[in-house]
Enzyme design. Structure first.
Site, PDB file in Angstrom:
ATOM      1  N   CYS A   2       6.984 -47.080  19.646  1.00  0.00           N
ATOM      2  CA  CYS A   2       7.173 -45.984  18.698  1.00  0.00           C
ATOM      3  C   CYS A   2       7.185 -44.643  19.393  1.00  0.00           C
ATOM      4  CB  CYS A   2       6.038 -46.009  17.662  1.00  0.00           C
ATOM      5  SG  CYS A   2       5.773 -47.623  16.919  1.00  0.00           S
ATOM      6  N   ARG A  49       8.704 -45.366  13.991  1.00  0.00           N
ATOM      7  CA  ARG A  49       8.394 -46.765  14.274  1.00  0.00           C
ATOM      8  C   ARG A  49       9.618 -47.590  14.662  1.00  0.00           C
ATOM      9  NH1 ARG A  49       6.298 -51.832  10.691  1.00  0.00           N
ATOM     10  NH2 ARG A  49       5.375 -52.983  12.423  1.00  0.00           N
ATOM     11  N   ILE A  52       8.320 -54.287  15.874  1.00  0.00           N
ATOM     12  CA  ILE A  52       8.348 -55.436  16.775  1.00  0.00           C
ATOM     13  C   ILE A  52       7.419 -56.543  16.254  1.00  0.00           C
ATOM     14  CG2 ILE A  52       7.946 -56.223  19.145  1.00  0.00           C
ATOM     15  CD1 ILE A  52      10.230 -54.226  18.971  1.00  0.00           C
ATOM     16  N   ASN A  74       1.531 -45.837  19.818  1.00  0.00           N
ATOM     17  CA  ASN A  74       2.761 -46.293  20.462  1.00  0.00           C
ATOM     18  C   ASN A  74       2.395 -47.368  21.478  1.00  0.00           C
ATOM     19  OD1 ASN A  74       5.248 -46.560  21.816  1.00  0.00           O
ATOM     20  ND2 ASN A  74       4.831 -44.789  23.116  1.00  0.00           N
ATOM     21  N   GLY A  75       2.944 -48.580  21.318  1.00  0.00           N
ATOM     22  CA  GLY A  75       2.681 -49.585  22.328  1.00  0.00           C
ATOM     23  C   GLY A  75       2.536 -50.984  21.763  1.00  0.00           C
ATOM     24  N   GLY A 362      11.327 -55.274  35.832  1.00  0.00           N
ATOM     25  CA  GLY A 362      10.576 -55.697  37.023  1.00  0.00           C
ATOM     26  C   GLY A 362       9.732 -54.625  37.661  1.00  0.00           C
TER      27      GLY A 362
END
Length: 619
Positions: A2, A49, A52, A74-75, A362
Site C-alpha cells: 500500500c 490499498r 493481496i 504498508n507491507g 533477487g
C-alpha cells in the site's frame, strides 16, 4: 502492499482533510483498490490499498475494538497466522482475516517491542489515543520505505516523498549533501534525501512522536558479525541454508492473487524460481531481453523456464522515448537512484503487472553471498597484503575472472588498504573531478569528501576483524537499502508488490555467521549458492558469469540520445542554476561521443539531477 501517509499538528491549527486526500491521491499507483482517511483532532492518517491478503476485509486505516488504536500500514507480515494464534490464546478477538489487524493486537500486547516478533516487509504508523503518541516502524532490512518531516508545528510521514510535498505551503529546497552522495555513489548512503529536511526512517528502527513535538528513534535489530561456523561445517551450512531459504520462499508465496518472479537467468533469480515453482504451480516468470547480444540474458531465462515448466514472458528493450521513461521513473522514485539499468527494471515491472500482482525479486543475494566482483577483488587484495597470494597469482586470477580491461582498472588500486579499495571501486566522480565539475560558488554547499561517510560506517562494527564482512554490513545498510527503495518504487509505480526471499531477516543473520573463507572458497563468488543448487539447476546457469540488468547506455549516449541529453543538461535553465561548470560537462559529452572511454554513468547522473530539478523544483 500500500501507500501510507499522515499529518500530526502540534498546535491548534485544524487539519485540512483535503490535504490528506491529495496526499493519498498522489500515491494512487501504490493502492488502486481502495482508499481510506482517518481524522482525529490533531491526527490524520491516509491510506491507499493494493489488495493481496484479506481482499474483502482489509480496509484501512483500521482500529481496534474501542477505537483507541489506529493503524495505517504498508507491507506483508509473513508470520501473521502464527502470531494470530498466539494472540488469540491471550484473549485477543479478531474481526478480519488480514495481517493488519494482527499488528494492532500485537502492539496492544507488546507495545513498541511488537516489531521484535514480526517477520515481514513493513512500514506502518500507529496512533495510540491512550498514550497520546504516534508509533512508526520500518522492517529489518528496509524493504518498505518510510519518509518523514518534523518541525515545531507539525510531523508529516509517507511512503513516498511526493505525498509530503502536497502539504499546503511546503517549502521545497534541494539537499546538497544528498546530491553530493549521488554524484559519488549513485545513491545516498544514509537517511538523507534530495529534499532538505525530509528524512528516511532507517531500516530496523522505530520512532515515537508525542503531541508536544518530541521525537525519539530507536534501533530494534542489528547483525552480529561473529563467525558461528567453520570451513569444516560446509555440509551443515548448506543444509541449513536450504531449510531457511525454502521456508522464506514458502512464506512469501502467501497471497490471494497471482504470483510471479523476475527471471534474468542469473543465479539468484534462477534459485528463487526453482524453489518457488516447487510450491506454486501457477508461477509466471518475466525476463527483459536485448537485441544487442552482449546485453541479452533471455537465452538462459528461457532455458530455465522450459526446464522447470513455468510460463515465461520475455520483452525486448528498445531506445524508444527513453528520456520520457527516465522522467517517469524519477517522478516515481522521488529522487535520482542508481544508473541506466533502472530502465529495463521499470519496463519489466510494467509487463509483470499486466499478469500478476505479486513479484519475487533477487535483491540481497549478492550482498549476503558475495556476488559482486568487487568483493572478490577486495579479498584478493587482502590475501596479497597478507602474503597468502603472490603478485602473479593475483594478476592471473583477476584477468581470468574479469578480463584484461578490468585488470588494468584494478592494478592501480593494488596497494590500497581494503577499505580504501572498496571506496575507490564504488566512487563515480572522484574528489579531484568534483573540483572541476562543481561551480566555485557552490563548492562549499556540496559534500566533497564523502569518504568520511564510508569510514564512519566501517567504524560501526570496529570490533569485527573480518574486513569483507564489514564491507557486506556496510553495503547491506546503504547500497542494498537504496536498491530496495528502487525496487519498491518502480514496482509499485505499476501497482505491483515486490517480495525478496533472500532478505528474510533469519536468513540474513545466518549468512553473516558464516566465514568469508567459505563464501569465496576456491575464489568463487556465491560459492554457497552454487552448492545449494548443485544438481537442481542447469550447469550453464550455475557457472555462468554475472550480468545483472544491463543496458547499452554507452551506445545510446553516443547516438540516439545525445541531442536530448545536451538539451537537458546544458539548457539555459540548468546554467542559470549554476551548480556545475558546464564547459567541463560539455567536454565530457563530446568525449562520450568520440573517445573509447565510457562516461555514460557520469552523464546519466547529471542528466537525472537536472530532470529531478525540472520535475520537483521547477514544476
Amino acid at each position: 502492499m500500500c501507500g501510507i501517509c499522515g499529518i500530526v499538528h502540534f498546535n491548534d491549527k485544524p487539519i485540512n482533510v483535503e490535504i490528506v486526500s491529495k496526499m493519498t491521491d498522489v500515491m494512487k499507483h501504490r493502492g488502486p483498490d481502495d482508499r481510506g482517511i482517518y481524522l482525529f483532532d490533531k491526527i490524520a492518517f491516509g491510506h491507499r490499498r493494493l489488495s493481496i491478503i484479506g481482499l474483502s476485509t482489509g480496509h484501512q486505516p483500521m482500529s481496534n475494538e474501542d477505537d483507541s488504536i489506529w493503524i495505517t500500514y504498508n507491507g506483508e507480515l509473513y508470520n501473521y497466522l502464527e502470531l494470530k494464534d498466539e494472540l488469540k490464546s491471550k484473549g485477543h478477538i479478531f474481526k478480519t482475516d488480514c495481517d493488519t489487524e494482527v499488528i494492532i493486537h500485537l502492539y496492544e500486547e507488546y507495545g513498541c517491542d511488537c516489531v521484535n516478533r514480526m517477520n515481514g516487509i513493513f512500514a506502518f504508523c500507529i496512533w495510540d489515543n491512550r498514550l497520546k503518541q504516534i508509533f512508526l516502524a520500518r522492517d529489518h532490512l528496509g524493504v518498505k520505505p518510510l519518509y518523514y518531516y518534523l518541525d515545531n508545528t507539525k510531523f508529516l510521514f509517507s511512503s513516498e516523498i511526493k505525498a509530503i510535498l502536497e502539504y499546503d505551503g511546503f517549502n521545497i529546497l534541494p539537499n546538497y549533501k544528498a546530491i553530493s552522495a549521488y554524484i559519488s555513489f549513485l545513491y545516498e548512503t544514509g537517511n538523507e534525501t534530495f529534499f532538505e529536511n525530509i528524512l528516511k526512517l532507517s531500516a530496523a528502527h522505530y520512532a515515537v512522536v508525542t503531541l508536544d513535538g518530541r521525537m525519539s528513534i530507536k534501533k530494534y535489530w542489528d547483525l552480529n558479525l561473529e563467525n558461528r561456523f567453520s570451513n569444516k561445517d560446509e555440509n551443515k551450512i548448506i543444509e541449513r541454508f536450504r531449510d531457511l531459504f525454502e521456508d522464506s520462499v514458502k512464506l512469501q508465496l502467501m497471497s490471494e492473487v497471482p504470483v510471479g518472479s523476475f527471471l534474468s537467468g542469473g543465479l539468484d533469480s534462477s534459485t528463487i524460481v526453482y524453489f518457488a515453482s516447487k510450491h506454486y504451480k501457477e508461477l509466471q516468470t518475466f525476463t527483459i531481453g536485448s537485441r544487442e547480444r552482449e546485453y541479452d540474458e533471455s537465452y538462459y531465462a528461457k532455458m530455465l523456464a522450459e526446464n522447470l515448466n513455468v510460463k515465461n514472458h520475455t520483452i525486448y528493450q528498445k531506445p524508444v522515448d527513453i528520456i520520457n521513461t527516465i522522467k517517469e521513473m524519477i517522478w516515481h522514485l522521488d529522487e535520482p537512484l542508481h544508473g541506466p539499468a533502472t530502465i529495463p527494471f521499470y519496463i519489466i515491472s510494467k509487463k509483470a503487472s499486466e499478469n500478476v500482482k505479486v513479484i519475487f525479486s533477487g535483491d540481497g543475494g549478492d550482498e549476503q553471498w558475495l556476488g559482486y566482483p568487487r568483493y572478490l577483488v577486495a579479498w584478493l587484495n587482502l590475501l596479497l597484503k597478507k602474503k597468502k597470494l603472490n603478485i602473479f597469482e593475483y594478476i592471473n586470477l583477476i584477468k581470468n575472472r574479469f578480463g584484461f580491461y578490468s585488470l588494468l582498472s584494478y592494478l592501480p588500486r593494488m596497494n590500497m588498504k581494503t577499505e580504501d579499495f572498496y571506496f575507490d571501486a564504488i566512487n563515480l566522480f572522484k574528489e579531484k573531478e568534483k573540483w572541476n565539475l562543481i561551480s566555485p560558488e557552490f563548492i562549499h554547499r556540496f559534500d566533497i569528501n564523502v569518504k568520511k561517510r564510508i569510514d564512519d560506517m566501517f567504524s560501526e562494527k570496529k570490533e569485527a576483524d573480518d574486513i569483507i564482512k564489514k564491507i557486506m554490513y556496510l553495503e547491506l545498510k546503504s547500497y542494498l537499502i537504496s536498491i530496495l527503495h528502487l525496487t519498491d518504487k518502480l514496482t509499485m509505480a505499476h501497482s505491483l508488490e515486490a517480495r525478496v526471499p533472500f532478505l528474510d531477516y533469519r536468513l540474513v543473520e545466518f549468512s553473516f555467521s558464516i566465514p568469508t573463507t567459505l563464501k569465496l572458497k576456491n575464489f568463487n563468488t556465491k560459492y554457497l549458492i552454487r552448492k545449494l543448487v548443485e544438481g537442481l539447476l542447469p550447469e550453464k546457469i550455475i557457472n555462468r558469469k554475472k550480468m545483472g540488468f544491463t543496458v547499452p547506455a554507452k551506445l545510446w549516449f553516443r547516438n540516439e540520445l545525445i541531442s536530448d541529453i545536451r538539451d537537458i543538461i546544458l539548457s539555459q535553465k540548468a546554467k542559470n542554476r549554476a551548480y556545475f561548470q558546464y564547459k567541463y560537462i560539455e567536454d565530457m559529452i563530446m568525449k562520450q561521443r568520440y573517445s573509447i572511454r565510457d562516461y555514460s554513468s557520469k552523464i546519466w547522473a547529471l542528466l537525472c539531477i537536472e530532470i529531478w530539478h525540472n520535475l520537483f523544483l521547477d514544476k
